[in-house]
Design an enzyme around this catalytic site. Sequence first.
Site, PDB file in Angstrom:
ATOM      1  N   ASP A  94      -7.028  34.487 114.171  1.00 12.11           N
ATOM      2  CA  ASP A  94      -5.657  34.065 114.866  1.00 12.11           C
ATOM      3  C   ASP A  94      -4.499  35.248 114.581  1.00 12.11           C
ATOM      4  O   ASP A  94      -3.326  34.905 114.306  1.00 12.11           O
ATOM      5  CB  ASP A  94      -5.141  32.873 114.294  1.00 12.11           C
ATOM      6  CG  ASP A  94      -5.910  31.601 114.947  1.00 12.11           C
ATOM      7  OD1 ASP A  94      -7.031  32.020 115.577  1.00 12.11           O
ATOM      8  OD2 ASP A  94      -5.865  30.593 114.656  1.00 12.11           O
ATOM      9  N   GLU A 141      -6.193  31.011 118.616  1.00  9.18           N
ATOM     10  CA  GLU A 141      -5.624  29.561 118.878  1.00  9.18           C
ATOM     11  C   GLU A 141      -4.699  29.688 120.170  1.00  9.18           C
ATOM     12  O   GLU A 141      -3.759  30.268 120.193  1.00  9.18           O
ATOM     13  CB  GLU A 141      -4.874  28.967 117.505  1.00  9.18           C
ATOM     14  CG  GLU A 141      -4.333  27.587 118.063  1.00  9.18           C
ATOM     15  CD  GLU A 141      -3.709  26.987 116.810  1.00  9.18           C
ATOM     16  OE1 GLU A 141      -3.491  27.520 115.870  1.00  9.18           O
ATOM     17  OE2 GLU A 141      -2.865  26.062 116.846  1.00  9.18           O
ATOM     18  N   LYS A 143     -10.025  29.253 120.785  1.00 10.99           N
ATOM     19  CA  LYS A 143     -10.142  28.134 120.117  1.00 10.99           C
ATOM     20  C   LYS A 143      -8.641  27.130 120.363  1.00 10.99           C
ATOM     21  O   LYS A 143      -7.778  27.556 120.450  1.00 10.99           O
ATOM     22  CB  LYS A 143     -10.529  28.276 118.654  1.00 10.99           C
ATOM     23  CG  LYS A 143      -9.319  28.784 117.760  1.00 10.99           C
ATOM     24  CD  LYS A 143      -9.813  29.149 115.998  1.00 10.99           C
ATOM     25  CE  LYS A 143      -8.784  29.559 115.440  1.00 10.99           C
ATOM     26  NZ  LYS A 143      -7.604  28.714 115.004  1.00 10.99           N
ATOM     27  N   LYS A 203      -7.528  23.974 114.968  1.00 13.74           N
ATOM     28  CA  LYS A 203      -7.054  24.960 113.848  1.00 13.74           C
ATOM     29  C   LYS A 203      -8.451  25.552 113.606  1.00 13.74           C
ATOM     30  O   LYS A 203      -8.631  26.883 113.133  1.00 13.74           O
ATOM     31  CB  LYS A 203      -6.611  24.101 112.734  1.00 13.74           C
ATOM     32  CG  LYS A 203      -5.197  23.665 113.044  1.00 13.74           C
ATOM     33  CD  LYS A 203      -4.186  24.392 113.556  1.00 13.74           C
ATOM     34  CE  LYS A 203      -2.924  23.666 114.047  1.00 13.74           C
ATOM     35  NZ  LYS A 203      -1.971  24.553 114.980  1.00 13.74           N
ATOM     36  N   VAL A 226      -4.591  34.386 109.529  1.00  7.35           N
ATOM     37  CA  VAL A 226      -3.429  33.389 109.330  1.00  7.35           C
ATOM     38  C   VAL A 226      -3.568  32.211 109.851  1.00  7.35           C
ATOM     39  O   VAL A 226      -4.328  32.063 111.061  1.00  7.35           O
ATOM     40  CB  VAL A 226      -2.294  34.047 109.841  1.00  7.35           C
ATOM     41  CG1 VAL A 226      -1.942  35.194 109.071  1.00  7.35           C
ATOM     42  CG2 VAL A 226      -2.179  34.384 111.268  1.00  7.35           C
ATOM     43  N   THR A 227      -3.086  31.376 109.328  1.00  4.83           N
ATOM     44  CA  THR A 227      -2.577  31.145 108.014  1.00  4.83           C
ATOM     45  C   THR A 227      -3.581  30.716 107.073  1.00  4.83           C
ATOM     46  O   THR A 227      -4.361  30.020 107.310  1.00  4.83           O
ATOM     47  CB  THR A 227      -1.202  30.220 107.956  1.00  4.83           C
ATOM     48  OG1 THR A 227      -1.582  28.962 108.263  1.00  4.83           O
ATOM     49  CG2 THR A 227      -0.094  31.009 108.819  1.00  4.83           C
ATOM     50  N   CYS A 236      -5.244  27.539 109.595  1.00  6.73           N
ATOM     51  CA  CYS A 236      -6.531  27.952 110.341  1.00  6.73           C
ATOM     52  C   CYS A 236      -7.630  28.463 109.378  1.00  6.73           C
ATOM     53  O   CYS A 236      -8.975  28.461 109.897  1.00  6.73           O
ATOM     54  CB  CYS A 236      -6.081  28.730 111.471  1.00  6.73           C
ATOM     55  SG  CYS A 236      -5.071  27.900 112.837  1.00  6.73           S
ATOM     56  N   GLN A 290     -13.896  24.941  91.283  1.00  5.87           N
ATOM     57  CA  GLN A 290     -15.340  24.163  91.215  1.00  5.87           C
ATOM     58  C   GLN A 290     -16.422  24.928  91.548  1.00  5.87           C
ATOM     59  O   GLN A 290     -17.317  24.338  92.185  1.00  5.87           O
ATOM     60  CB  GLN A 290     -15.276  22.777  92.122  1.00  5.87           C
ATOM     61  CG  GLN A 290     -13.913  21.991  91.933  1.00  5.87           C
ATOM     62  CD  GLN A 290     -13.936  20.873  92.688  1.00  5.87           C
ATOM     63  OE1 GLN A 290     -14.870  19.966  92.540  1.00  5.87           O
ATOM     64  NE2 GLN A 290     -12.845  20.720  93.553  1.00  5.87           N
TER      65      GLN A 290
HETATM   66  N1  TIU Z   1      -3.714  29.882 113.054  1.00 12.70           N
HETATM   67  C1  TIU Z   1      -3.211  28.807 112.619  1.00 12.70           C
HETATM   68  O1  TIU Z   1      -2.988  29.087 111.254  1.00 12.70           O
HETATM   69  N2  TIU Z   1      -2.264  27.965 113.126  1.00 12.70           N
HETATM   70  C2  TIU Z   1      -1.211  27.389 112.686  1.00 12.70           C
HETATM   71  O2  TIU Z   1      -0.573  26.673 113.510  1.00 12.70           O
HETATM   72  N3  TIU Z   1      -0.524  27.782 111.316  1.00 12.70           N
HETATM   73  C3  TIU Z   1       0.538  27.296 110.699  1.00 12.70           C
HETATM   74  O3  TIU Z   1       0.656  27.655 109.852  1.00 12.70           O
HETATM   75  N4  TIU Z   1       1.225  26.866 111.546  1.00 12.70           N
END
Ligand code: TIU
Length: 232
Positions: free
Chosen positions: A28, A76, A133, A136, A161-162, A166, A206
Site C-alpha cells: 500500500d 488498498e 485488496k 487491510k 505502510v502502515t 496493513c 516470543q
Molecule cells: N494500508 C494501511 O495501513 N491502511 C490504513 O488504513 N492504515 C492506517 O494506518 N490508517
Amino acid sequence: MPPTKNLLAAEPTPVDVTWAKTALVIIDMQRDFLEPGGFGETLGNDVSQLASAVKPCGLVLDAFREAGLLVIHTREGHSPDLSDAPPAKIERGAPSLRIGDPGPMGRILIRGEAGHDIVEALYPVKGEIVIDKPGKGAFYATDLGDTLKQRGIETLLVCGVTTEVCVNTTVREANDRGYRCVVLADCCASYFPEFHEMGLRMIKAQGGIFGWVSSSSEVLAALNSEPSKMIA
Ligand code: TIU
C-alpha cells in the site's frame, strides 16, 4: 545473479532465505496514504510520517528487479460502486472526507483514481504483480495466496505502510498460511512512531511469533554477498 541462498541477519534470529522462493511484498505505498489530500490525511494523520520508508523501499525494490526476483505490490481500495466497501468501514469515525467522496486526488480510496495509485518513486514496472485488496490484509478477498502457491514462494520480505495496520494484518495472515515473513523495519512506517516500534516488536517477540524483523541494508548486503559466503 544473486547467491542461491543466504542467511539474512534479522531479529530474533537470522533467517535462511532461498531467493528463488522469496517474494518482495510492498504494501500500500499509495498516494492515498503518503500524500496530502488522500485517505490517510482525511483520517486526521500527518502523512509526512510515512516518507522515511520510500527510499529504503526503493533500494530493495531496485535490488529485487536487478536480481530478477519476484515483486508484488498491493493497493488498498474499493470499486467505484463501493460494492466491496463494508458500510462499517465507510461509516467509521469522523474523517474530513469518507471513502468514495471526491478529494483533491480523485475519490478517496477508489480504484482508478489518482490517489489510489502507487507513489511515483515505487511505481510498478511491467511484469510486477499488483494485488488490489479491499481490506487491510493482502490475503482477504484477493488471489495473493494462489499467486504465491503457483510460484512456490515460502518467504515474504514485507515493506510498506502502515506498520501496525496493513503490514501487521498481512503478516499475521501470511504467518497463519505457513509463510515466513521478514519485515524490513526501515521500509515500513506508521503515522504513529510508537505504533511502528510496537508493531515490529509484536512480530519478533516470543521467538518470532509472527515472523522476523530485518532492514533494507541487511537485504542488500545479503543479495550482494559473495558466493563464498553462501550457505551450502
Ligand atoms: N494500508 C494501511 O495501513 N491502511 C490504513 O488504513 N492504515 C492506517 O494506518 N490508517
